[in-house]
Every structure is written in structure tokens, then in C-alpha cells.
Design a protein around this motif. Structure first.
Motif, PDB file in Angstrom:
ATOM      1  N   GLU A  17       0.846  -1.215   0.000  1.00 38.64           N
ATOM      2  CA  GLU A  17       0.000   0.000   0.000  1.00 38.64           C
ATOM      3  C   GLU A  17       0.868   1.246   0.000  1.00 38.64           C
ATOM      4  O   GLU A  17       0.571   2.225  -0.669  1.00 38.64           O
ATOM      5  CB  GLU A  17      -0.918   0.028   1.241  1.00 38.64           C
ATOM      6  CG  GLU A  17      -2.008  -1.034   1.283  1.00 38.64           C
ATOM      7  CD  GLU A  17      -1.468  -2.422   1.595  1.00 38.64           C
ATOM      8  OE1 GLU A  17      -0.745  -2.578   2.611  1.00 38.64           O
ATOM      9  OE2 GLU A  17      -1.728  -3.360   0.814  1.00 38.64           O
ATOM     10  N   ASP A  41       2.181   1.751  -3.456  1.00 38.10           N
ATOM     11  CA  ASP A  41       1.120   2.294  -4.313  1.00 38.10           C
ATOM     12  C   ASP A  41       0.954   3.792  -4.079  1.00 38.10           C
ATOM     13  O   ASP A  41       0.907   4.589  -5.016  1.00 38.10           O
ATOM     14  CB  ASP A  41      -0.230   1.619  -4.015  1.00 38.10           C
ATOM     15  CG  ASP A  41      -0.277   0.206  -4.574  1.00 38.10           C
ATOM     16  OD1 ASP A  41       0.562  -0.108  -5.452  1.00 38.10           O
ATOM     17  OD2 ASP A  41      -1.133  -0.583  -4.136  1.00 38.10           O
ATOM     18  N   TYR A  42       0.868   4.167  -2.821  1.00 33.81           N
ATOM     19  CA  TYR A  42       0.686   5.573  -2.450  1.00 33.81           C
ATOM     20  C   TYR A  42       1.845   6.416  -2.997  1.00 33.81           C
ATOM     21  O   TYR A  42       1.645   7.502  -3.545  1.00 33.81           O
ATOM     22  CB  TYR A  42       0.606   5.691  -0.924  1.00 33.81           C
ATOM     23  CG  TYR A  42       0.393   7.095  -0.420  1.00 33.81           C
ATOM     24  CD1 TYR A  42      -0.887   7.634  -0.359  1.00 33.81           C
ATOM     25  CD2 TYR A  42       1.481   7.877  -0.008  1.00 33.81           C
ATOM     26  CE1 TYR A  42      -1.088   8.938   0.097  1.00 33.81           C
ATOM     27  CE2 TYR A  42       1.288   9.173   0.444  1.00 33.81           C
ATOM     28  CZ  TYR A  42       0.005   9.698   0.503  1.00 33.81           C
ATOM     29  OH  TYR A  42      -0.185  10.974   0.940  1.00 33.81           O
TER      30      TYR A  42
END
Ligand code: PLP
Length: 391
Positions: free
Chosen positions: A367, A370-371
Motif C-alpha cells: 500500500e 502504491d501511495y
């Protein structure tokens, strides 16, 4: 741990330093208050501290395939590098005067060599190939009759490229020259064996492997002689003076033990995560160039140049979004100098000045990657747009 959830920050700068593993902190704590003795004292307080030091030394030795007696604690990687280089130089002074190193070394090695040049020694700085690798043949060609030391890093801290240390070590040994490797970025992350690598001297550091700052070690192969760096008491078998930093040594020992127990797992996770990051960046962002070797690299380090932007603006914009990365540039007296490593790869000035190093660690998640990719895409569009608008 590295994802500071309260502030929603993301730490992608593990090659600069790592958080201390909570198990390491826990292991260290008793040595400040309960077992506070001076490890050189004869009484039981001292002996308890001594036992802990020796236990830590064994864990470090085990991590690199050395004997405990070959490990000397230092104040970190910088001291270990300085000691190896200057200690060898002072030992050979008036007999031999040539050192071989590379242009992509850490400053702790490069500037120690520059200092030796001022004191009358000769240094050859080998250029790496375009991936940052030092070719064993180059080392062979550079060695002279008066060469006493070759110092080549195991893995590069900016681009992650892994050098063919074993091959270089074989050549150096055949020529009866000492071989030092700065392994601060490889120890604890990939298998390191001082025997396989044919090294006489090897530097490592605590805070790059989830241990405390201000502690490291120099491996000195049994029988190898270098001059002392610190004079005073007869600590560390009379090799380095100064009251032992017991708590920090215990912390480094624990960090080494943990690295050894989870190395396979960590290598796999970090390799997967950095490949994921690389893939996502390559699919989502245009005008980017991977720096370093495609495959011979430390798991976790990803270094890209982003066309048309300055790495310091990129780094600051990412920081505003709570993402910590680094560039290799040193800002000296207001002017930004591109990293000596990227310049040595032959990167043109503009690409060397637009490089960002992402260095991932144990606690990073998909995550977070991705961020980061989304944030980077936005920032690049804005920065590149601004630039076009200005034209
Ligand atoms: C961090 C680092 C050093 C210096 O180690 P310290 O413990 O911070 O003094 C030396 N060499 C390399 C390759 C490093 O990454």
C-alpha cells in the motif's frame, strides 16, 4: 514501525538509517542500569558486562562467517573504514605507498584515501562500469609492487549494485596485498562470508541493520596487522582503546542475530516489494531511467533518474506528502553537486541531478508503494508542467 500511522508518513530511506528493532531496544536496556559495569573491570559487575560483549561479538562473527576474536567494535562504519585504510597505511608507511579503490565508494573510504594522498601516499580510483560494478581485471591491472591495500565496497549505498568481491579478493590475495571491503550495505541483507570473499578487513555498521547508531565493527582477519587508530587503554584485546559501549554492542549483536534468522524471508520480501515498485513506476511514469545493475543489486534499493526535474525539488515535494526518500547529491555552499556515484557511472549532469533513491525496509507495505507511485506521478506532472509553462 516505519509507517508512522499517526502522521501517515512513509519511510523509504533505510539505506540512510533504519529504526531500531524493538527487540534490540529491549536487549540493550538492562545494560544501562542493571548490568552497567565496565567490561574491562575484574569484579563481577565488569565480568557480567564482558559476557554480554562476547555474546554480541559471537553473533556478529556468525553473521559474516568469522571468528569472534576477529571482530573489533568501533563507533560505526565510518570509523571501521577509516581504521582499515589509515591503519593499513601507517603499518606499511615507508615501505609501500599505493592504495587501489574505486570512484563509487562511500565518502568514509574516499575521503580517508584523499587524506592519505595529502600525506604522500598514491591512490588509484578505479572507474566502475555503467552499472557501478568494479571489474576484477581493472583491479588486477591497477595493483603495483608498492600496493599494500585494495579497498572495494561490497554493495553500493546509492544504487545497490553488488561488486564481484570474491573474484576481486582472489586477485588481491594472489598479489599478496591486503583487501578491505566496506560491507555496511550488504551485511545483514545478503549472505556475507569473509572466507568466501577473501577479505582481510571488512566494515559493518549497526544503524543500517535495525541496530543502534554509533556502533559498528571492523573484521580483522586473524594474523592481519594494521596500526591502532585509538590509543589508550588495552581494550578490545589491545586493538582499540576506549571503555566499551556495552549497551550498543549488545544492540548490534541482537540486530545481527535477528538479521541472520530472517535473512531469507527479508530478502524475498524486499526483492518482491522493490520489483513491484520498479514495475509500477515504469508503467505509470514516463521519462525515467534505472540507475545501477538490473539484477546484481541489494534487495530494497531502487534508484531512478526522472528526466526534466531536479532531484531536490522532487525529494522536497515527496517529503511534503510525508514520503521520505533521498538523493545522493551533496549541497555544498548553496550549489547542488550531483552524486559522485552517479557521475562515475557516466550519467550526464541532468540525469545525475534528477536521481532519487528509494530504500525499502522490513516494515514497508504494498500500500505504501502504491501511495508513493501515485504521489510521484502527480508531483512529476506538476514539476514538469511548471517547467514547460516557464518556457
Ligand atoms: C552508512 C555507510 C557508512 C558509514 O557508516 P556509519 O555507521 O554511518 O558511520 C559507510 N559505508 C557505507 C556503504 C554506508 O552506507
Amino acid at each position: 514501525m516505519t509507517h508512522d500511522r499517526k502522521n501517515n508518513r512513509i519511510y523509504l530511506d533505510h539505506s540512510a538509517t533504519t529504526p531500531v528493532d524493538p527487540q534490540v531496544v529491549e536487549a540493550m536496556l538492562p545494560y544501562f542500569t542493571q548490568t552497567f559495569g565496565n567490561a574491562s573491570s575484574i569484579h563481577s559487575f565488569g565480568q557480567d558486562a564482558k559476557v554480554a560483549m562476547e555474546d554480541a561479538r559471537r553473533h556478529i562473527a556468525d553473521l559474516i562467517g568469522a571468528e569472534p576474536a576477529e571482530i573489533v567494535f568501533t563507533s560505526g562504519g565510518t570509523e571501521a573504514d577509516n581504521w582499515a585504510i589509515k591503519g593499513a597505511a601507517y603499518f606499511f608507511e615507508n615501505r609501500k605507498k599505493h592504495v587501489v579503490t574505486s570512484r563509487v565508494e562511500h565518502h568514509a573510504v574516499l575521503y580517508a584515501c584523499k587524506y592519505l594522498e595529502k600525506r604522500g601516499f598514491d591512490v588509484t580510483y578505479l572507474p566502475p562500469d555503467k552499472y557501478g560494478m568494479v571489474a576484477p581485471e581493472r583491479v588486477a591491472e591497477a595493483i603495483r609492487d608498492d600496493t599494500f591495500l585494495v579497498s572495494i565496497m561490497h554493495a553500493n549505498n546509492e544504487i545497490g549494485t553488488i561488486n564481484p568481491i570474491r573474484e576481486i579478493g582472489e586477485i588481491v590475495h594472489d598479489r599478496d596485498v591486503l583487501f578491505h571491503a566496506d560491507a555496511v550495505q550488504s551485511v545483514g541483507k545478503i549472505p556475507v562470508s569473509v572466507k568466501d570473499m577473501n577479505v582481510d578487513l571488512l566494515s559493518l555498521s549497526g544503524h543500517k541493520i535495525y541496530g543502534p547508531k554509533g556502533i559498528g565493527a571492523l573484521y580483522i582477519r586473524s594474523g592481519v596487522k594494521v596500526e591502532k587508530f585509538l590509543h589508550g587503554g588495552r581494550h578490545e584485546r589491545d586493538r582499540r582503546a576506549g571503555t566499551e559501549n556495552v549497551a550498543a554492542a549488545v544492540g548490534l549483536g541482537k540486530a545481527a542475530e535477528i538479521c541472520r534468522s530472517r535473512m531469507e524471508e527479508d530478502m524475498q520480501t524486499l526483492r518482491k516489494l522493490s520489483e513491484e515498485m520498479r514495475g509500477k513506476l515504469e508503467r505509470n511514469v514516463s521519462g525515467l531511467h534505472l540507475n545501477g545493475h538490473q539484477s546484481r543489486r541489494i534487495p530494497g534499493i531502487v534508484n531512478f533518474s526522472f528526466e526534466g526535474v531536479q532531484s531536490d525539488s522532487l525529494m522536497l515535494s515527496l517529503d511534503l506528502k510525508g514520503i521520505a526518500v533521498s538523493n545522493g547529491s551533496a549541497c555544498t555552499s548553496g550549489t547542488v553537486e550531483p552524486s559522485h556515484v552517479l557521475r562515475a557511472l557516466g550519467l550526464p549532469h541532468n540525469l545525475a541531478n534528477s536521481a532519487i533513491r528509494f530504500s525499502l525496509g522490513r516494515e514497508n507495505t504494498s500500500e505504501e508503494i502504491d501511495y508513493t507511485v501515485v504521489a510521484l506521478k502527480e508531483i512529476l506532472e506538476r514539476l514538469r508542467g511548471l517547467k514547460r509553462g516557464r518556457r
